[in-house]
Design an enzyme around this catalytic site. Structure first.
Site, mmCIF file in Angstrom:
data_model
loop_
_atom_site.group_PDB
_atom_site.id
_atom_site.type_symbol
_atom_site.label_atom_id
_atom_site.label_comp_id
_atom_site.label_asym_id
_atom_site.label_seq_id
_atom_site.Cartn_x
_atom_site.Cartn_y
_atom_site.Cartn_z
ATOM 1 N N ASP A 67 -6.598 -3.920 -3.683
ATOM 2 C CA ASP A 67 -5.922 -4.659 -2.770
ATOM 3 C C ASP A 67 -6.578 -6.191 -2.920
ATOM 4 O O ASP A 67 -7.760 -6.201 -3.687
ATOM 5 C CB ASP A 67 -6.191 -4.146 -1.256
ATOM 6 N N THR A 95 0.783 -1.175 -0.076
ATOM 7 C CA THR A 95 0.014 -0.039 0.015
ATOM 8 C C THR A 95 0.760 1.415 0.059
ATOM 9 O O THR A 95 0.542 2.235 -0.570
ATOM 10 C CB THR A 95 -0.815 0.017 1.053
HETATM 11 P P1 ATP Z 1 -0.878 -5.271 3.245
HETATM 12 O O1 ATP Z 1 -0.332 -6.266 2.191
HETATM 13 O O2 ATP Z 1 -1.415 -6.204 4.487
HETATM 14 O O3 ATP Z 1 -1.887 -4.326 2.401
HETATM 15 P P2 ATP Z 1 1.299 -3.395 2.814
HETATM 16 O O4 ATP Z 1 2.204 -4.355 2.515
HETATM 17 O O5 ATP Z 1 0.284 -2.706 1.925
HETATM 18 O O6 ATP Z 1 0.085 -4.395 3.825
HETATM 19 P P3 ATP Z 1 1.647 -1.121 4.479
HETATM 20 O O7 ATP Z 1 0.330 -0.655 4.870
HETATM 21 O O8 ATP Z 1 1.979 -0.504 2.967
HETATM 22 O O9 ATP Z 1 2.022 -2.527 4.203
HETATM 23 O O10 ATP Z 1 2.804 -0.923 5.312
HETATM 24 C C1 ATP Z 1 2.620 -0.785 6.829
HETATM 25 C C2 ATP Z 1 3.357 0.063 7.346
HETATM 26 O O11 ATP Z 1 4.759 -0.148 7.168
HETATM 27 C C3 ATP Z 1 3.260 1.735 6.819
HETATM 28 O O12 ATP Z 1 2.703 2.605 7.338
HETATM 29 C C4 ATP Z 1 4.867 2.320 7.144
HETATM 30 O O13 ATP Z 1 4.871 2.891 8.217
HETATM 31 C C5 ATP Z 1 5.649 0.998 6.910
HETATM 32 N N1 ATP Z 1 6.371 0.865 5.882
HETATM 33 C C6 ATP Z 1 6.238 -0.459 4.906
HETATM 34 N N2 ATP Z 1 7.248 -0.242 4.146
HETATM 35 C C7 ATP Z 1 8.082 0.678 4.343
HETATM 36 C C8 ATP Z 1 9.084 0.977 3.723
HETATM 37 N N3 ATP Z 1 9.637 0.330 2.662
HETATM 38 N N4 ATP Z 1 9.880 2.033 4.330
HETATM 39 C C9 ATP Z 1 9.608 2.797 5.434
HETATM 40 N N5 ATP Z 1 8.044 2.227 6.029
HETATM 41 C C10 ATP Z 1 7.462 1.223 5.385
#
Ligand code: ATP
Length: 340
Positions: A114, A65
């Site tokens: 998603d 995300t």
């Molecule tokens: P899902 O697959 O369950 O939707 P996601 O993979 O989309 O989860 P995110 O919601 O994008 O995960 O990330 C969760 C949190 O982790 C974000 O709010 C952010 O603070 C942190 N985060 C994720 N990736 C990074 C990154 N590469 N650098 C810094 N912070 C990150």
């Protein structure tokens, strides 16, 4: 549900949003993904075209995300946030659920879907032509008077997120010109994320406190954020200065019952069940799912990938087996002979 994504609008979702990197340059780790994405983005910007459709694949909580929200901001020419609409596979029950999103999409905007592997087939087919030709068919009127009108829509970008790209149909997968897989994070990258997010939360971390949290975050930024939030509460109550010292972090983590490898209760229960109820395996996924009362999806998407990565279990053609490392990690005696 195979996902612990907080629901939109909840305090948890707001917490997560507040910690999200805003630009590609703020994204920590995932170096190769970021490098490739930055080239594709740069090229799209120079051509003044939307980014090609992008599929993001990987376990929950690794930043899919986050990457999606960064894209429209990187493409915006006015320095603004760019436009992005959010929906998910299960929320789109019929083609008409998709129509509003498609007709609202402005030129170069992003439609984030998603759990795209959970799109119903009818919606999926409807999405193809939208993605390929930027056209949608809309049925006007009812019954015998009904007719279909074909409508042009603005060129836009679909960013699909999935925990299992293998479940996508070939035609849908082929519509994505860009395909990136996000992997579990290294401890150093997670520690960097913890330090940055501590600053955003106004929490001072000392010594190796951030590193300690990172080691116990299961390679997952979302887990790291949750531990950080817990440690902030812990420091608020237990420290006069409110600072998170290494000692305080150790005490806080102890209470959360995440172990040295970052395994949580559910992970340990998984390993323990294979060992105790199935003599170490092999055991089929469905049987295991019944024994644990955990859906097969959750086991496959969330639990197993990390255990595999840690070398604690293996998927074989005859079923799941734990490795000797699992027995050792749980402090169990390997009295049975596995030389067969
Ligand atoms: P899902 O697959 O369950 O939707 P996601 O993979 O989309 O989860 P995110 O919601 O994008 O995960 O990330 C969760 C949190 O982790 C974000 O709010 C952010 O603070 C942190 N985060 C994720 N990736 C990074 C990154 N590469 N650098 C810094 N912070 C990150």
């Amino acid at each position: 549900e195979p996902d612990d994504t907080p629901a939109v609008g909840t305090p948890d979702a707001e917490f997560e949003n507040s910690l999200r990197p805003r630009r590609l340059s703020e994204v920590v780790g995932q170096r190769k993904v970021v490098e490739r994405l930055s080239i594709t983005l740069d090229a799209a910007r120079r051509r003044g075209e939307p980014l090609g459709h992008l599929l993001l694949d990987g376990p929950p909580g690794l930043g899919k995300t986050t990457l999606a929200t960064v894209v429209p901001r990187e493409l915006a020419t006015d320095g603004g946030d760019g436009e992005i609409q959010y929906t998910s596979g299960p929320a789109l029950r019929a083609p008409h659920d998709l129509v509003a999103y498609l007709t609202c999409a402005s030129r170069g905007s992003v439609l984030f879907i998603d759990e795209i592997h959970r799109l119903p087939p009818a919606v999926e087919e409807y999405l193809y032509s939208a993605m390929e030709d930027f056209r949608v068919d809309i049925v006007m009127g009812e019954g015998t008077g009904a007719r279909t009108v074909s409508l042009n829509i603005e060129p836009f970008t679909v960013i699909g997120a999935t925990t299992r790209s293998g479940m996508l149909t070939a035609p849908l997968r082929d519509r994505f010109v860009n395909h990136e897989r996000v992997e579990y994070y290294e401890v150093d990258d997670l520690a960097e994320i913890v330090r940055r997010n501590a600053v955003k939360l106004g929490l001072t971390t000392e010594g190796d406190a951030a590193q300690q949290l990172a080691r116990r975050s299961r390679g997952t930024p979302r887990k790291a954020n949750n531990l950080l939030r817990w440690c902030r509460d812990f420091a608020q109550v237990h420290s006069e200065t409110g600072e998170l010292t290494p000692t305080l972090a150790a005490r806080a983590l102890e209470m959360r019952e995440v172990d040295a490898l970052g395994l949580e209760d559910q992970d340990r229960r998984y390993l323990r069940t294979i060992i105790e109820a199935f003599v170490g395996g092999p055991v089929g996924l469905t049987t295991l799912s019944h024994a644990l009362s955990v859906p097969t999806d959750t086991l496959e998407d969330e639990v197993e990938p990390y255990l595999l990565r840690c070398g604690l279990m293996q998927r074989t053609s005859r079923g799941r087996v734990v490795t000797p490392k699992a027995w050792d990690h749980l402090g169990l005696d390997r009295t049975t002979d596995d030389s067969s």
